[in-house]
Design a protein around this motif. Structure first.
Motif, mmCIF file in Angstrom:
data_model
loop_
_atom_site.group_PDB
_atom_site.id
_atom_site.type_symbol
_atom_site.label_atom_id
_atom_site.label_comp_id
_atom_site.label_asym_id
_atom_site.label_seq_id
_atom_site.Cartn_x
_atom_site.Cartn_y
_atom_site.Cartn_z
ATOM 1 N N TYR A 10 0.001 8.518 -3.806
ATOM 2 C CA TYR A 10 -0.071 7.074 -3.524
ATOM 3 C C TYR A 10 -0.462 6.826 -2.062
ATOM 4 C CZ TYR A 10 2.723 7.300 -7.770
ATOM 5 O OH TYR A 10 3.180 7.595 -9.034
ATOM 6 N N SER A 11 -1.612 7.333 -1.664
ATOM 7 C CA SER A 11 -2.025 7.243 -0.256
ATOM 8 C C SER A 11 -2.148 5.791 0.216
ATOM 9 C CB SER A 11 -3.344 7.994 -0.040
ATOM 10 O OG SER A 11 -4.366 7.469 -0.867
ATOM 11 N N LYS A 12 -2.700 4.916 -0.625
ATOM 12 C CA LYS A 12 -2.889 3.518 -0.225
ATOM 13 C C LYS A 12 -1.546 2.834 0.042
ATOM 14 C CE LYS A 12 -5.348 -0.703 -1.663
ATOM 15 N NZ LYS A 12 -4.215 -1.640 -1.660
ATOM 16 N N ALA A 13 -0.602 2.993 -0.898
ATOM 17 C CA ALA A 13 0.716 2.374 -0.730
ATOM 18 C C ALA A 13 1.449 2.977 0.465
ATOM 19 C CB ALA A 13 1.542 2.540 -2.008
ATOM 20 N N PHE A 14 1.315 4.294 0.651
ATOM 21 C CA PHE A 14 1.978 4.974 1.770
ATOM 22 C C PHE A 14 1.528 4.373 3.098
ATOM 23 C CE2 PHE A 14 2.734 8.062 5.019
ATOM 24 C CZ PHE A 14 3.807 8.825 4.612
ATOM 25 N N GLU A 19 0.098 1.493 3.632
ATOM 26 C CA GLU A 19 0.492 0.078 3.719
ATOM 27 C C GLU A 19 1.933 -0.039 4.215
ATOM 28 O OE1 GLU A 19 -0.152 -1.758 -0.031
ATOM 29 O OE2 GLU A 19 -2.334 -1.799 0.150
ATOM 30 N N VAL A 20 2.807 0.804 3.676
ATOM 31 C CA VAL A 20 4.210 0.797 4.123
ATOM 32 C C VAL A 20 4.282 1.172 5.600
ATOM 33 C CG1 VAL A 20 6.463 1.905 3.863
ATOM 34 C CG2 VAL A 20 5.132 1.311 1.841
ATOM 35 N N ALA A 21 3.516 2.202 5.990
ATOM 36 C CA ALA A 21 3.552 2.680 7.376
ATOM 37 C C ALA A 21 3.134 1.601 8.370
ATOM 38 C CB ALA A 21 2.660 3.904 7.522
ATOM 39 N N HIS A 22 2.288 0.672 7.938
ATOM 40 C CA HIS A 22 1.788 -0.367 8.845
ATOM 41 C C HIS A 22 2.564 -1.682 8.744
ATOM 42 C CE1 HIS A 22 -1.630 1.691 10.624
ATOM 43 N NE2 HIS A 22 -1.896 2.216 9.434
ATOM 44 N N LEU A 23 3.567 -1.766 7.870
ATOM 45 C CA LEU A 23 4.408 -2.963 7.838
ATOM 46 C C LEU A 23 5.161 -3.081 9.158
ATOM 47 C CD1 LEU A 23 5.922 -2.815 4.232
ATOM 48 C CD2 LEU A 23 4.289 -4.498 5.090
ATOM 49 N N SER A 24 5.222 -4.264 9.708
ATOM 50 C CA SER A 24 5.810 -4.438 11.046
ATOM 51 C C SER A 24 7.276 -4.036 11.114
ATOM 52 C CB SER A 24 5.651 -5.896 11.496
ATOM 53 O OG SER A 24 6.307 -6.770 10.586
ATOM 54 N N ASN A 25 8.017 -4.197 10.008
ATOM 55 C CA ASN A 25 9.449 -3.898 10.005
ATOM 56 C C ASN A 25 9.779 -2.502 9.492
ATOM 57 O OD1 ASN A 25 10.592 -6.056 11.201
ATOM 58 N ND2 ASN A 25 11.195 -7.119 9.330
ATOM 59 N N ALA A 26 8.775 -1.723 9.110
ATOM 60 C CA ALA A 26 9.018 -0.400 8.523
ATOM 61 C C ALA A 26 8.781 0.703 9.545
ATOM 62 C CB ALA A 26 8.122 -0.192 7.309
ATOM 63 N N PHE A 27 9.755 1.600 9.658
ATOM 64 C CA PHE A 27 9.641 2.770 10.521
ATOM 65 C C PHE A 27 9.947 3.994 9.662
ATOM 66 C CE2 PHE A 27 10.222 -0.825 13.193
ATOM 67 C CZ PHE A 27 9.507 -0.555 14.345
ATOM 68 N N ILE A 28 9.143 5.043 9.804
ATOM 69 C CA ILE A 28 9.171 6.148 8.837
ATOM 70 C C ILE A 28 9.458 7.482 9.509
ATOM 71 C CG2 ILE A 28 7.777 7.477 7.192
ATOM 72 C CD1 ILE A 28 6.255 4.940 6.541
ATOM 73 N N VAL A 29 10.352 8.256 8.881
ATOM 74 C CA VAL A 29 10.548 9.672 9.206
ATOM 75 C C VAL A 29 10.128 10.442 7.964
ATOM 76 C CG1 VAL A 29 12.179 11.481 9.857
ATOM 77 C CG2 VAL A 29 12.487 9.152 10.738
#
Length: 375
Positions: free
Chosen positions: A167-171, A173-183
């Motif tokens: 799911y590269s597109k969704a991944f 998109e989540v990574a660029h959401l202003s409130n989302a931070f990813i480990v």
């Protein structure tokens, strides 16, 4: 009462069958001083009780999380080869993030374990009926929640390489959401491929590289797991110190492999009705059954591969993992044909398989991609 009972083929319901098997397993572990198998890869007990090493990496992780909380970083990648202990490290850092969240200020801290869970939360839309009977599409639940959040949300993603593959597109998109931070925990080679894709752009990334553990650390992993599942003093003598040291050297710094070797040895002991094991003929017999695969031995085996098998390897270098259906479609052969070729490649030690969601999944050994063992 009859003196003998005729042997019959009896079919039990599945729940009763499982209970019988559990009783038998309990008996086998109990006689070796254990409550159950200490060497299950997916460790479900207190992870801090079996933690070994990684102190420096965890301190670095906390420093990076503080930078993330201050909005200087959007994404932290945990990198390493297969078996480096990325999942365990991610779980440890997740635990610390929750413990010190008063210093970070995240509204929520969530752990996404696999591609299926990511799909449910970030990919699958639903439909509802509107007030006028119209059908309305509802965004995936986690997308809506992230957009509503008043403060940053921290997402830990295990198997990020698999999630990105599916799911590269969704991944992104989540990574660029202003409130989302990813480990995110990635296979190193998969991240190298992902970041060079022209159709994908990642936010600012910090990297935590997990190196191989020392032999002493690998020995400690075995000992801590035995202690965690110890029922009686008999467990203290399960493996002699020399046996533990030998398994640790064979693991070549991989926590996943040292646990897998210890599990295989314990199963061998049960098959041979051994309560404990030390260096000697029985242990030598066990060692002889293990294929300790090196890069040099893989090169020799690859020289004898068929053209079809070489095609499979080249295609698998482009992906993280796949089942026989997908691999067959990639090179233009049937699923049955792919299964036959994959079985031969697995026997040669060039690919390995694991079960996910009741499907047999194949991955290429890291040594094939890198040309030698990673440091």
């Amino acid at each position: 009462m009859p003196e003998t009972i005729e042997e019959t083929n009896v079919t039990f319901d599945k729940q009763f069958e499982r209970r019988l098997q559990k009783a038998l397993e309990y008996s086998r572990y109990k006689e070796r001083g254990l409550t159950s198998n200490p060497f299950n890869i997916d460790h479900s007990a207190n992870i801090w009780k079996v933690k070994v090493g990684r102190d420096e990496e965890l301190v670095t992780g906390i420093e990076n999380l503080k930078e993330m909380a201050d909005k200087n970083t959007k994404m932290i990648n945990i990198l390493g080869p297969h078996g480096a202990g990325k999942t365990m490290y991610a779980l440890l850092l997740f635990s610390l993030a929750n413990r010190f969240n008063q210093d970070f200020g995240f509204e929520k801290i969530l752990f996404i374990s696999n591609s299926t869970e990511f799909k449910e939360k970030f990919v699958d839309s639903s439909f509802i009926e509107g007030t006028n009977g119209e059908i309305l599409k509802v965004a995936p639940p986690m997308f809506a929640e992230l957009k509503r959040a008043s403060k940053p949300v921290l997402l830990f993603m295990d198997d990020a390489d698999i999630i990105f593959q599916d799911y590269s597109k969704a991944f992104t998109e989540v990574a660029h959401l202003s409130n989302a931070f990813i480990v995110a925990a990635w296979n190193k080679s998969a991240w190298e491929r992902a970041k060079h894709r022209t159709d994908t752009k990642f936010p600012a990334v910090e990297v935590i590289m997990l190196k191989r553990l020392s032999d002493a650390d690998c020995s400690e992993i075995i000992k801590k797991r035995i202690v965690e599942y110890k029922m009686s003093p008999r467990a203290d003598h399960l493996f002699s110190d020399d046996v533990v040291r030998t398994l640790s050297k064979l693991a070549n710094g991989s926590p996943h492999r040292v646990v897998r070797l210890a599990k295989r040895l314990l199963n061998y002991m049960m098959d041979e009705s051994l309560i404990s094991i030390k260096i000697g003929p029985k242990f030598d017999q066990f060692i002889a059954s293990i294929q300790d695969i090196t890069y040099e031995s893989l090169v020799k085996r690859m020289a004898n591969l068929s053209e079809t098998q070489r095609k499979i390897i080249e295609e698998m270098k482009k992906i993280v993992e796949a089942d026989a259906d997908k691999i067959g479609s990639m090179i233009g052969i049937t699923r049955v044909g792919a299964m036959k070729q994959l079985k031969q490649l697995e026997e040669a030690g060039i690919v390995f398989s694991l079960t996910k969601n009741k499907k047999k999944i194949y991955q290429l050994r890291e040594e094939i991609e890198y040309g030698s063992d990673e440091e």
